[in-house]
Design a protein around this motif. Structure first.
Motif, PDB file in Angstrom:
ATOM      1  N   UNK A   1       0.838  -1.088  -0.051  1.00  0.00           N
ATOM      2  CA  UNK A   1       0.003   0.029   0.050  1.00  0.00           C
ATOM      3  C   UNK A   1       0.848   1.149  -0.080  1.00  0.00           C
ATOM      4  N   UNK A   2       0.275   2.171  -0.403  1.00  0.00           N
ATOM      5  CA  UNK A   2       1.023   3.583  -0.363  1.00  0.00           C
ATOM      6  C   UNK A   2       1.427   4.108   0.986  1.00  0.00           C
ATOM      7  N   UNK A   3       1.375   3.667   2.120  1.00  0.00           N
ATOM      8  CA  UNK A   3       1.750   4.147   3.267  1.00  0.00           C
ATOM      9  C   UNK A   3       3.058   3.134   3.382  1.00  0.00           C
ATOM     10  N   UNK A   4       3.121   2.163   2.929  1.00  0.00           N
ATOM     11  CA  UNK A   4       4.360   1.273   2.872  1.00  0.00           C
ATOM     12  C   UNK A   4       5.345   1.818   1.792  1.00  0.00           C
ATOM     13  N   UNK A   5       4.879   1.700   0.907  1.00  0.00           N
ATOM     14  CA  UNK A   5       5.568   2.159  -0.470  1.00  0.00           C
ATOM     15  C   UNK A   5       6.208   3.123  -0.363  1.00  0.00           C
ATOM     16  N   UNK A   6       5.884   4.325   0.125  1.00  0.00           N
ATOM     17  CA  UNK A   6       6.249   5.616   0.184  1.00  0.00           C
ATOM     18  C   UNK A   6       8.000   5.501   0.971  1.00  0.00           C
ATOM     19  N   UNK A   7       8.141   4.445   1.840  1.00  0.00           N
ATOM     20  CA  UNK A   7       9.460   4.162   2.204  1.00  0.00           C
ATOM     21  C   UNK A   7      10.494   3.539   1.314  1.00  0.00           C
ATOM     22  N   UNK A   8       9.776   3.087   0.167  1.00  0.00           N
ATOM     23  CA  UNK A   8      10.701   2.634  -0.867  1.00  0.00           C
ATOM     24  C   UNK A   8      10.807   3.747  -1.889  1.00  0.00           C
ATOM     25  N   UNK A   9      10.210   4.749  -1.962  1.00  0.00           N
ATOM     26  CA  UNK A   9       9.871   5.815  -2.719  1.00  0.00           C
ATOM     27  C   UNK A   9      10.894   7.108  -2.472  1.00  0.00           C
ATOM     28  N   UNK A  10      10.853   7.187  -0.916  1.00  0.00           N
ATOM     29  CA  UNK A  10      11.454   8.597  -0.668  1.00  0.00           C
ATOM     30  C   UNK A  10      12.405   8.054   0.485  1.00  0.00           C
ATOM     31  N   UNK A  11      13.751   8.380   0.072  1.00  0.00           N
ATOM     32  CA  UNK A  11      14.844   7.972   1.026  1.00  0.00           C
ATOM     33  C   UNK A  11      14.890   8.697   2.295  1.00  0.00           C
ATOM     34  N   UNK A  12      14.200  10.047   2.395  1.00  0.00           N
ATOM     35  CA  UNK A  12      14.151  10.736   3.541  1.00  0.00           C
ATOM     36  C   UNK A  12      13.043  10.244   4.360  1.00  0.00           C
ATOM     37  N   UNK A  13      11.979   9.802   4.059  1.00  0.00           N
ATOM     38  CA  UNK A  13      10.964   9.003   4.623  1.00  0.00           C
ATOM     39  C   UNK A  13      11.478   7.880   5.255  1.00  0.00           C
ATOM     40  N   UNK A  14      11.968   7.106   4.315  1.00  0.00           N
ATOM     41  CA  UNK A  14      12.629   5.941   4.780  1.00  0.00           C
ATOM     42  C   UNK A  14      13.568   5.936   6.287  1.00  0.00           C
ATOM     43  N   UNK A  15      14.469   6.809   6.117  1.00  0.00           N
ATOM     44  CA  UNK A  15      15.485   6.832   6.973  1.00  0.00           C
ATOM     45  C   UNK A  15      14.819   7.451   8.577  1.00  0.00           C
ATOM     46  N   UNK A  16      13.805   8.416   8.254  1.00  0.00           N
ATOM     47  CA  UNK A  16      13.164   8.820   9.474  1.00  0.00           C
ATOM     48  C   UNK A  16      12.279   7.595  10.246  1.00  0.00           C
ATOM     49  N   UNK A  17      11.719   6.866   9.345  1.00  0.00           N
ATOM     50  CA  UNK A  17      11.199   5.864   9.892  1.00  0.00           C
ATOM     51  C   UNK A  17      12.049   4.775  10.441  1.00  0.00           C
ATOM     52  N   UNK A  18      13.031   4.436   9.834  1.00  0.00           N
ATOM     53  CA  UNK A  18      13.853   3.387  10.385  1.00  0.00           C
ATOM     54  C   UNK A  18      14.634   3.901  11.650  1.00  0.00           C
ATOM     55  N   UNK A  19      14.913   5.222  11.825  1.00  0.00           N
ATOM     56  CA  UNK A  19      15.351   5.860  13.047  1.00  0.00           C
ATOM     57  C   UNK A  19      14.230   5.576  14.143  1.00  0.00           C
ATOM     58  N   UNK A  20      13.147   6.025  13.821  1.00  0.00           N
ATOM     59  CA  UNK A  20      12.053   6.132  14.751  1.00  0.00           C
ATOM     60  C   UNK A  20      11.596   4.356  15.371  1.00  0.00           C
TER      61      UNK A  20
END
Lengths: 409, 409
Positions: free
Chosen positions: B116-135
């Protein structure tokens, strides 16, 4: 043809090239017939990078559902075949029903037909097949073309050992053309019962009813330049004349007999000039002989286990053979592989049963054909593999039975 | 959706049923993007009996050549996506480029979009991905969104150990969206070199240049109901930023570290609510840690070895996951499996080289994508497997090199 041209020119001129990127010059394999064998051949052709073109009766046929390049037409019509063949580098088959004279016409047009008509006629006509196997010294059940029920009775009596009592029945009768999966085959116990097979007006072959302990299949693949590979000999179990279970390799098969069966199949492939996959269905007799039952010159049900159980599947090797590419390794990847056919049951939707089977056995390999479910119809098969034959057999049987609806837990 | 309806009714009413026989009610998986990942997903879907529908840019795309049901259109256009989705039970992806807002619109229309889009955004946007992995506490390289070259210099200096000399360069800069295979990634040695990435006007992420001993990939598959399976952790070797060789499992990998990598990937899949295949690309550092490099939420190059090396391939499991079917066994079938990508060389026709490779190694598994050969372009891959890693590596490298033209004997 692909092989001869390969390396000569980076771009092969062909009317079909518009479908594909400019640099891609891999050959087009045309397959006549839209059944599951064509479906699985397309599946095997995708990683090979070849282009696959299909002549199918209807757009709903098993293979037509998954192939991009489909011509809908009647394989009995020469013009249709000719038009189809124009875009192909080689023609091969999902079934044996294309008239021999049409195959000769395609060859005369310069289209490679593989297997060719001179080979394929032995899989189309059981009378021709028996005569040829006799001529090359391959052991068959006692047989003779018979003309009427009285002739059948005479054939039966000829089989009696000297001084024995009785009439020599039962006898197996087969129409020489058009039979498959038990159709066109009768086991008759008397001269009265022998009338039925003659009603179609097709020549009838009488054969002794072989006292066999089991059925085997020796599968080989041969290419035009004469390379051949042999798969391990398998045991094939039929139920009501339809293949039910295949065990690879055949359990407890004497090594010398296995070698003999492989050699026999390689001999048949060579002497009949078969190109592609050849299935030789065999009887293993109580007295330790092997006799040829049937031949099929295409991927065959007794080779479906190779999709998950061999290094190279029968479908991949059939494609490689008809293109005269070097053949792939036929050796098994597991100690035991079992294939069980999935037949249709009473319930037309298999999807929930399929979900259950996947959950029960994550190692199960399911192969569905996209076919309408009808009772008794082959709609798929399952493969299992492993080190313990009892376990491998149980898993395959359970899955196939559950999908059919004969096992409910 | 297929699963929820299964078992309720033997016939599911759907506008697409005309393409198929009446009793066949298996679901339709729609895949956006016509590249090789879609091609191989179709290949894996054929035995599953599912129906596969493709949205492709052109009819010549890798997958469009082999799929029957293809819509040609632009995935950036919402109307095109909506029209495509109408015939599908679920939508999944060959790439990450579909705009997030379009995915939300499809979901609002009631179409399952997986991932879904809420998951996929982490593979689309490296900034969003890094923020989430930190969290969620997943270890990553030191990183920060940077605004200009001076900010990059500040980021570099922040990484210097206390009292150390120097400016802290080199630093890795990445545009947060649109990069792949080394594109959109720069390793810069000075503030002057840091200007280039900002020219596109896309946010830029700065990351420490990790002192890694090798790259690993932890691949997992997760279904909507939360079942998940983990493939063995593999070693992935890049050449010029492009994946070259994958070895499964990663040689000499400490068991505890392997387990940690698998757990990490399963955690990411769960916390980000990924459905389908998730590839977590990892750095193994000199000091024995693992750090997340990139995420991909689709079948991935580091999982191509599974086609011949695992019980269930990544493609089959991706299909099973997006349909919420029980997942297949991810365990390896061989002690070692090696995948080497086949890149295009100078000669556009690979067919004669391909013939040579088949003849040299009958066990070789070639996977061609039907793509136009251009220097450096991924046009296929080869898999080899066996007990001896040196032999398995040599065979795969030889075949890939020969196909490319860098090895000539």
């Amino acid at each position: 043809m692909g092989r001869e041209d390969a390396g000569k020119s980076p771009v092969r001129g062909s009317p079909r090239r518009g479908r594909y990127p400019r640099g891609v010059t891999f050959p087009v394999v045309g397959m006549v017939g839209g059944g599951q064998l064509a479906r699985m051949t397309h599946e095997a052709g995708i990683p090979l990078g070849i282009r696959f073109k299909l002549l199918s009766d209807t757009p709903q046929d098993s293979a037509a559902q998954v192939v991009s390049d489909v011509v809908i037409g009647d394989y009995r019509d020469l013009d249709t075949l000719r038009e189809f063949a124009r875009g192909c580098d080689v023609i091969t088959f999902d079934h044996e029903h294309v008239p021999t004279e049409h195959l000769r016409a395609l060859e005369a047009d310069g289209i490679p037909v593989r297997p060719g008509p001179d080979a394929l006629v032995h899989a189309q006509d059981k009378g021709v097949m028996r005569a040829k196997l006799d001529a090359i010294g391959v052991p068959c059940p006692r047989h003779r073309i018979v003309s009427d029920p009285q002739d059948v009775a005479a054939f039966a009596a000829e089989g009696l050992p000297e001084g024995a009592e009785g009439d020599g029945f039962p006898v197996v009768l087969k129409t020489v053309r058009g039979g498959y999966d038990g159709k066109g085959v009768w086991v008759v116990d008397s001269v009265e019962e022998a009338a039925e097979p003659f009603r179609a007006g097709v020549p009838v072959l009488a054969e002794e009813k072989v006292d066999f302990v089991r059925e085997l299949a020796a599968n080989v693949v041969r290419s035009p330049h004469g390379q051949a590979v042999a798969y391990p000999v398998v045991e094939s179990r039929q139920v009501n004349g339809v293949c039910d279970t295949v065990i690879a390799p055949a359990p407890d098969l004497d090594e010398a007999l296995a070698l003999k069966a492989e050699q026999l199949a390689l001999t048949v492939a060579k002497e009949l000039d078969v190109v592609g996959h050849l299935a030789v269905e065999l009887f293993q007799t109580r007295d330790g002989r092997i006799l040829v039952n049937e031949l099929a010159m295409r991927p065959h049900n007794s080779g479906h286990w190779t999709m998950d159980g061999a290094i190279t599947s029968q479908f991949a090797n059939h494609v490689r053979a008809v293109l005269d590419l070097p053949l792939g390794d036929p050796r098994p990847r597991a100690k035991w592989t079992v294939m069980v056919n999935v037949l249709g049951g009473d319930y037309p939707d298999m999807y929930s049963a399929y979900l259950h089977c996947m959950a029960r056995d994550p190692q199960l390999k399911i192969h569905m054909y996209g076919k309408d479910v009808k009772p008794g119809r082959k709609v798929g098969h399952v493969n299992t593999y492993g080190d313990d034959l009892d376990d491998v057999l149980e898993r395959a049987r359970h899955a196939a039975g559950y999908l059919r609806g004969t096992i409910t837990e």
